[in-house]
Design a protein around this motif. Structure first.
Motif, mmCIF file in Angstrom:
data_model
loop_
_atom_site.group_PDB
_atom_site.id
_atom_site.type_symbol
_atom_site.label_atom_id
_atom_site.label_comp_id
_atom_site.label_asym_id
_atom_site.label_seq_id
_atom_site.Cartn_x
_atom_site.Cartn_y
_atom_site.Cartn_z
ATOM 1 N N ASP A 147 8.232 13.949 7.175
ATOM 2 C CA ASP A 147 8.198 15.038 6.218
ATOM 3 C C ASP A 147 9.530 15.470 5.982
ATOM 4 N N PRO A 148 9.998 15.969 4.589
ATOM 5 C CA PRO A 148 11.108 16.577 4.472
ATOM 6 C C PRO A 148 11.389 17.556 5.464
ATOM 7 N N GLY A 149 10.732 18.437 5.962
ATOM 8 C CA GLY A 149 10.708 19.769 6.910
ATOM 9 C C GLY A 149 11.150 19.163 8.303
ATOM 10 N N GLN A 150 10.937 18.003 8.469
ATOM 11 C CA GLN A 150 11.346 17.502 9.981
ATOM 12 C C GLN A 150 12.677 16.910 9.937
ATOM 13 N N ALA A 151 13.557 16.997 8.924
ATOM 14 C CA ALA A 151 14.901 16.396 8.794
ATOM 15 C C ALA A 151 15.948 17.504 8.917
ATOM 16 N N THR A 152 15.544 18.668 9.206
ATOM 17 C CA THR A 152 16.584 19.795 9.265
ATOM 18 C C THR A 152 17.853 19.644 10.198
ATOM 19 N N GLU A 161 18.315 16.460 -0.814
ATOM 20 C CA GLU A 161 19.061 17.240 -1.841
ATOM 21 C C GLU A 161 19.323 16.338 -3.184
ATOM 22 N N LEU A 162 20.104 15.084 -2.945
ATOM 23 C CA LEU A 162 20.535 14.381 -4.122
ATOM 24 C C LEU A 162 19.085 13.941 -4.937
ATOM 25 N N ALA A 163 17.815 13.479 -4.175
ATOM 26 C CA ALA A 163 16.931 13.159 -4.796
ATOM 27 C C ALA A 163 16.271 14.426 -5.483
ATOM 28 N N ALA A 164 16.160 15.480 -4.964
ATOM 29 C CA ALA A 164 15.779 16.559 -5.706
ATOM 30 C C ALA A 164 16.710 16.830 -6.948
ATOM 31 N N THR A 213 10.883 18.230 -9.092
ATOM 32 C CA THR A 213 9.431 18.353 -8.667
ATOM 33 C C THR A 213 8.484 17.432 -7.826
ATOM 34 N N LEU A 214 9.096 16.302 -7.439
ATOM 35 C CA LEU A 214 8.324 15.271 -6.822
ATOM 36 C C LEU A 214 8.222 15.805 -5.504
ATOM 37 N N ARG A 215 6.918 15.369 -4.894
ATOM 38 C CA ARG A 215 6.598 15.469 -3.341
ATOM 39 C C ARG A 215 7.392 14.182 -2.695
ATOM 40 N N ARG A 216 8.021 14.377 -1.759
ATOM 41 C CA ARG A 216 8.899 13.607 -1.012
ATOM 42 C C ARG A 216 8.674 13.207 0.421
ATOM 43 N N PHE A 217 8.812 11.872 0.922
ATOM 44 C CA PHE A 217 8.854 11.668 2.252
ATOM 45 C C PHE A 217 10.218 10.919 2.584
ATOM 46 N N LEU A 218 10.766 11.030 3.756
ATOM 47 C CA LEU A 218 11.840 10.633 4.096
ATOM 48 C C LEU A 218 11.435 8.965 4.845
ATOM 49 N N TYR A 219 12.224 7.843 4.495
ATOM 50 C CA TYR A 219 11.889 6.757 5.012
ATOM 51 C C TYR A 219 13.159 6.301 5.927
ATOM 52 N N PHE A 232 19.117 6.327 -1.462
ATOM 53 C CA PHE A 232 18.112 5.565 -2.075
ATOM 54 C C PHE A 232 16.920 6.359 -2.308
ATOM 55 N N ILE A 233 16.279 5.923 -3.417
ATOM 56 C CA ILE A 233 14.794 6.362 -3.407
ATOM 57 C C ILE A 233 14.024 5.270 -3.920
ATOM 58 N N PHE A 234 12.662 5.577 -3.815
ATOM 59 C CA PHE A 234 11.474 4.600 -4.447
ATOM 60 C C PHE A 234 10.403 5.263 -4.482
ATOM 61 N N HIS A 235 9.579 4.833 -5.447
ATOM 62 C CA HIS A 235 8.241 5.413 -5.730
ATOM 63 C C HIS A 235 7.421 4.484 -4.829
ATOM 64 N N PRO A 236 6.274 4.943 -4.388
ATOM 65 C CA PRO A 236 5.381 3.948 -3.675
ATOM 66 C C PRO A 236 4.927 2.796 -4.608
ATOM 67 N N GLU A 237 4.629 3.090 -5.548
ATOM 68 C CA GLU A 237 4.256 1.847 -6.591
ATOM 69 C C GLU A 237 5.026 0.640 -6.748
ATOM 70 N N LEU A 238 6.297 0.872 -6.363
ATOM 71 C CA LEU A 238 7.136 -0.443 -6.264
ATOM 72 C C LEU A 238 6.486 -1.303 -5.371
ATOM 73 N N PHE A 239 5.992 -0.874 -4.225
ATOM 74 C CA PHE A 239 5.551 -1.819 -3.309
ATOM 75 C C PHE A 239 3.810 -2.050 -3.436
ATOM 76 N N THR A 240 3.143 -0.906 -3.808
ATOM 77 C CA THR A 240 1.587 -1.186 -4.027
ATOM 78 C C THR A 240 1.384 -1.854 -5.059
ATOM 79 N N ASP A 241 2.455 -1.920 -5.934
ATOM 80 C CA ASP A 241 2.147 -2.506 -7.520
ATOM 81 C C ASP A 241 2.210 -4.209 -7.065
#
Length: 142
Positions: A32-37, A47-50, A55-61, A130-139
Motif C-alpha cells: 500500500d502507498p502508506g507502507q512506502a514512506t 508522486e509522479l503517478a499522482a 484520483t486513482l487508488r494505487r498500489f506499489l509493485y 512505471f504505471i499499469f492498470h490491472p486490466e493490462l494483465f487480467t484482460d
C-alpha cells in the motif's frame, strides 16, 4: 529487507509467490502507498503517478524476481496476472520504479507493457517510474 518489513508487506496488499513442483520459482511484492514512506524512490514514483492521474487508488509493485532455473517459463507473467486479479477491486493502478543501473528490469517493465512516466534522480541514482492498470494483465485471460 528485514523481517519487520516483510511482515508489514504481508499485512498490506500482499506478497505473491509462484512454486513449481514444491520449489520457489518466483515472487512479486506489492504494498500500500502508506507502507512506502521509508523508501524515497517509491515515494517519488507515487508522486509522479499522482501528477498523471490524481484520483486513482494505487498500489506499489516490486520488487519481483524469478529464479534462474524458471526464467523464460511465464512465471512473472503468471504472478502479474494473479496479483492483478486479486488487487483490481481495491486498486486502479500499480506503480513501480526501476533504477537505471538495472537495465534488465527496465526492459522487463517495458516488455510487459507498463507505461514509463518521467525519470528522476534521487541520492545519485537515476530511476524511471512505471504505471499499469490491472486490466493490462487480467484482460490477457479473456
Amino acid at each position: 529487507m528485514d523481517e519487520a518489513i516483510l511482515e508489514r508487506l504481508e499485512g498490506g496488499s500482499g506478497i505473491f509467490v509462484a512454486e513449481v513442483d514444491g520449489k520457489l520459482a518466483g515472487f512479486a511484492m506489492t504494498s500500500d502507498p502508506g507502507q512506502a514512506t521509508h523508501n524515497g524512490p517509491a515515494v517519488r514514483a507515487l508522486e509522479l503517478a499522482a501528477e498523471d492521474e490524481p484520483t486513482l487508488r494505487r498500489f506499489l509493485y516490486g520488487p519481483a524476481a524469478v529464479s534462474p532455473a524458471f526464467q523464460g517459463q511465464g512465471i512473472l507473467s503468471g504472478l502479474l496476472v494473479d496479483l492483478s486479479l486479486r488487487l483490481q477491486e481495491q486498486f486502479d493502478q500499480g506503480v513501480a520504479f526501476v533504477d537505471h543501473a538495472n537495465e534488465r528490469s527496465l526492459a522487463v517493465h517495458r516488455h510487459f507493457g507498463m507505461s514509463a512516466l518521467s525519470s528522476f534522480e534521487l541520492n545519485g541514482s537515476l530511476y524511471t517510474a512505471f504505471i499499469f492498470h490491472p486490466e493490462l494483465f487480467t484482460d490477457r485471460l479473456a
